[in-house]
Design a protein around this motif. Structure first.
Motif, PDB file in Angstrom:
ATOM      1  N   GLU A   8      64.243  59.433  33.683  1.00 28.14           N
ATOM      2  CA  GLU A   8      64.017  58.443  32.629  1.00 28.14           C
ATOM      3  C   GLU A   8      63.973  57.069  33.260  1.00 28.14           C
ATOM      4  O   GLU A   8      64.421  56.876  34.395  1.00 28.14           O
ATOM      5  N   ALA A   9      63.448  56.108  32.537  1.00 28.49           N
ATOM      6  CA  ALA A   9      63.353  54.733  33.035  1.00 28.49           C
ATOM      7  C   ALA A   9      63.597  53.785  31.873  1.00 28.49           C
ATOM      8  O   ALA A   9      62.911  53.856  30.852  1.00 28.49           O
ATOM      9  N   SER A  10      64.584  52.899  32.028  1.00 28.96           N
ATOM     10  CA  SER A  10      64.919  51.967  30.951  1.00 28.96           C
ATOM     11  C   SER A  10      64.915  50.531  31.456  1.00 28.96           C
ATOM     12  O   SER A  10      65.086  50.271  32.651  1.00 28.96           O
ATOM     13  N   ASP A  11      64.744  49.606  30.514  1.00 25.17           N
ATOM     14  CA  ASP A  11      64.801  48.192  30.884  1.00 25.17           C
ATOM     15  C   ASP A  11      66.212  47.785  31.275  1.00 25.17           C
ATOM     16  O   ASP A  11      66.405  46.882  32.098  1.00 25.17           O
ATOM     17  N   LEU A  12      67.221  48.471  30.739  1.00 23.02           N
ATOM     18  CA  LEU A  12      68.601  48.146  31.074  1.00 23.02           C
ATOM     19  C   LEU A  12      68.902  48.428  32.545  1.00 23.02           C
ATOM     20  O   LEU A  12      69.800  47.820  33.124  1.00 23.02           O
ATOM     21  N   GLU A  13      68.134  49.302  33.149  1.00 22.54           N
ATOM     22  CA  GLU A  13      68.290  49.616  34.570  1.00 22.54           C
ATOM     23  C   GLU A  13      67.314  48.820  35.442  1.00 22.54           C
ATOM     24  O   GLU A  13      67.273  49.016  36.663  1.00 22.54           O
TER      25      GLU A  13
ATOM     26  N   GLU B  33      59.044  56.510  23.223  1.00 20.66           N
ATOM     27  CA  GLU B  33      59.950  55.424  23.560  1.00 20.66           C
ATOM     28  C   GLU B  33      61.120  55.438  22.597  1.00 20.66           C
ATOM     29  O   GLU B  33      60.962  55.677  21.402  1.00 20.66           O
ATOM     30  N   PHE B  34      62.336  55.205  23.123  1.00 23.35           N
ATOM     31  CA  PHE B  34      63.523  55.237  22.265  1.00 23.35           C
ATOM     32  C   PHE B  34      64.488  54.138  22.692  1.00 23.35           C
ATOM     33  O   PHE B  34      64.436  53.635  23.821  1.00 23.35           O
ATOM     34  N   THR B  35      65.346  53.749  21.768  1.00 27.67           N
ATOM     35  CA  THR B  35      66.368  52.739  22.046  1.00 27.67           C
ATOM     36  C   THR B  35      67.739  53.404  22.101  1.00 27.67           C
ATOM     37  O   THR B  35      67.954  54.468  21.520  1.00 27.67           O
ATOM     38  N   PHE B  36      68.651  52.754  22.802  1.00 28.13           N
ATOM     39  CA  PHE B  36      70.018  53.275  22.911  1.00 28.13           C
ATOM     40  C   PHE B  36      70.982  52.106  23.056  1.00 28.13           C
ATOM     41  O   PHE B  36      70.579  50.979  23.379  1.00 28.13           O
TER      42      PHE B  36
ATOM     43  N   GLY C 135      74.991  47.985  26.968  1.00 28.91           N
ATOM     44  CA  GLY C 135      74.259  47.148  26.034  1.00 28.91           C
ATOM     45  C   GLY C 135      73.079  47.902  25.448  1.00 28.91           C
ATOM     46  O   GLY C 135      72.919  49.115  25.638  1.00 28.91           O
ATOM     47  N   PHE C 136      72.237  47.180  24.746  1.00 28.60           N
ATOM     48  CA  PHE C 136      71.067  47.797  24.130  1.00 28.60           C
ATOM     49  C   PHE C 136      69.949  47.933  25.166  1.00 28.60           C
ATOM     50  O   PHE C 136      69.706  47.025  25.955  1.00 28.60           O
ATOM     51  N   GLY C 137      69.291  49.079  25.139  1.00 30.74           N
ATOM     52  CA  GLY C 137      68.208  49.316  26.071  1.00 30.74           C
ATOM     53  C   GLY C 137      67.070  50.079  25.418  1.00 30.74           C
ATOM     54  O   GLY C 137      67.214  50.654  24.337  1.00 30.74           O
ATOM     55  N   THR C 138      65.937  50.067  26.076  1.00 31.35           N
ATOM     56  CA  THR C 138      64.759  50.814  25.640  1.00 31.35           C
ATOM     57  C   THR C 138      64.294  51.665  26.811  1.00 31.35           C
ATOM     58  O   THR C 138      64.224  51.180  27.946  1.00 31.35           O
ATOM     59  N   SER C 139      63.975  52.934  26.543  1.00 25.63           N
ATOM     60  CA  SER C 139      63.679  53.847  27.632  1.00 25.63           C
ATOM     61  C   SER C 139      62.599  54.838  27.245  1.00 25.63           C
ATOM     62  O   SER C 139      62.240  54.984  26.068  1.00 25.63           O
ATOM     63  N   VAL C 140      62.116  55.559  28.250  1.00 22.27           N
ATOM     64  CA  VAL C 140      61.225  56.698  28.040  1.00 22.27           C
ATOM     65  C   VAL C 140      61.594  57.732  29.097  1.00 22.27           C
ATOM     66  O   VAL C 140      61.959  57.391  30.227  1.00 22.27           O
ATOM     67  N   GLY C 141      61.538  59.020  28.715  1.00 15.02           N
ATOM     68  CA  GLY C 141      61.910  60.088  29.633  1.00 15.02           C
ATOM     69  C   GLY C 141      60.758  61.038  29.899  1.00 15.02           C
ATOM     70  O   GLY C 141      59.775  61.104  29.156  1.00 15.02           O
ATOM     71  N   ASP C 142      60.894  61.792  30.994  1.00 19.28           N
ATOM     72  CA  ASP C 142      59.892  62.782  31.375  1.00 19.28           C
ATOM     73  C   ASP C 142      60.617  63.889  32.141  1.00 19.28           C
ATOM     74  O   ASP C 142      61.403  63.607  33.052  1.00 19.28           O
ATOM     75  N   GLY C 143      60.376  65.144  31.781  1.00 19.52           N
ATOM     76  CA  GLY C 143      61.022  66.224  32.506  1.00 19.52           C
ATOM     77  C   GLY C 143      60.926  67.547  31.771  1.00 19.52           C
ATOM     78  O   GLY C 143      60.112  67.713  30.857  1.00 19.52           O
ATOM     79  N   TYR C 144      61.786  68.464  32.156  1.00 22.35           N
ATOM     80  CA  TYR C 144      61.710  69.851  31.706  1.00 22.35           C
ATOM     81  C   TYR C 144      62.855  70.190  30.754  1.00 22.35           C
ATOM     82  O   TYR C 144      64.031  69.951  31.059  1.00 22.35           O
ATOM     83  N   PHE C 145      62.487  70.761  29.610  1.00 18.64           N
ATOM     84  CA  PHE C 145      63.466  71.109  28.581  1.00 18.64           C
ATOM     85  C   PHE C 145      63.119  72.455  27.965  1.00 18.64           C
ATOM     86  O   PHE C 145      61.949  72.836  27.899  1.00 18.64           O
TER      87      PHE C 145
END
Length: 243
Positions: A133-138, A182-185, A198-208
């Protein structure tokens, strides 16, 4: 240069390639192939798997695999940072942490890990196998496009993904790679990926994968994967008792 992070988890596009049963109807005088018993056994195994795992295109309890993956990430990133966080290999792991509703989430740390858990009957299991995943908080992108590129490029490094449910392999595992919306957390301080939340926005990619409601009794879910570039391996076994 931005640091791109890989997360395993097993983290719930993943699972079972649907195989049709070979027709049992044969024309008179047709000679059965020599490997008919092998084919039949494979079909029976596929049918059993299809009965336990949702297909990649399924709508599960009102959401798609991609939408469930966003829910899974939000769950994981909003949990408090404690030794037994699901991303850590800790003997105090508690499968009930943060779980609500009809769908429970399963995750895993890297390495070889075995967990023994009891889960109440009536729960579907959304299982993250190995993901990114990749978020703006990181600091992994200030725009959706940047975050998506980071998540995609990291997930592209994942190889050798496998999953079995009660000894039956999930076929066509690549069809269970999914990109989240896209999701917030709202991460606690500290949080699993940093010292300041804090508040962040992210998107993930992978296997489920998502299992259907498993029967009462004992079940074994095993999954694995690798990220060779970072020398990361995952070998996760859940020994589950459904009560």
């Amino acid at each position: 240069m931005k640091t791109i992070k890989i997360i395993n988890q097993s983290s719930f596009i993943i699972i079972a390639f649907i195989m049709l049963l070979a027709s049992a109807c044969k024309k008179e005088n047709t000679i059965a192939p020599l490997n008919s018993s092998v084919t039949e056994n494979a079909d029976v195994r596929a049918l059993k798997m299809n009965s336990e795992v949702f297909s990649p295109n399924a709508n599960m309890f009102g959401s798609t695999y991609g939408e469930w993956s966003a829910n899974w990430w939000k769950w994981a990133m909003e949990l408090p940072v404690v030794p037994n966080h699901p991303f850590n290999d800790d003997p105090g792991f508690d499968v009930t942490m943060g779980q609500t509703g009809k769908v429970w989430f399963l995750a895993a740390p890297f390495g070889t890990v075995v967990r023994t858990c009891t889960i109440p009957h009536g729960k579907a299991l959304f299982i993250a196998l190995i993901n990114a995943e990749a978020s703006d908080l990181e600091g992994l992108g200030s725009t959706y496009a940047d975050r998506l590129i980071n998540a995609n490029s990291t997930a592209d490094l994942i190889t050798n993904v496998t999953c079995t449910v009660d000894g039956i392999s999930v076929s066509n595992i690549n069809s269970y790679r999914v990109v989240s919306p896209e999701f917030t957390f709202n991460a606690p301080t500290p949080w699993i990926f940093g010292s300041t939340g804090g508040f962040g926005t992210s998107v993930g990619d992978g296997y489920f994968i998502m299992t259907k409601v498993l029967k009462k009794g004992n079940h074994i879910i095993h999954y694995s994967g690798e990220v060779p570039l970072y020398s990361l391996t995952l070998d996760m076994t859940y020994n589950l008792t459904i009560l």
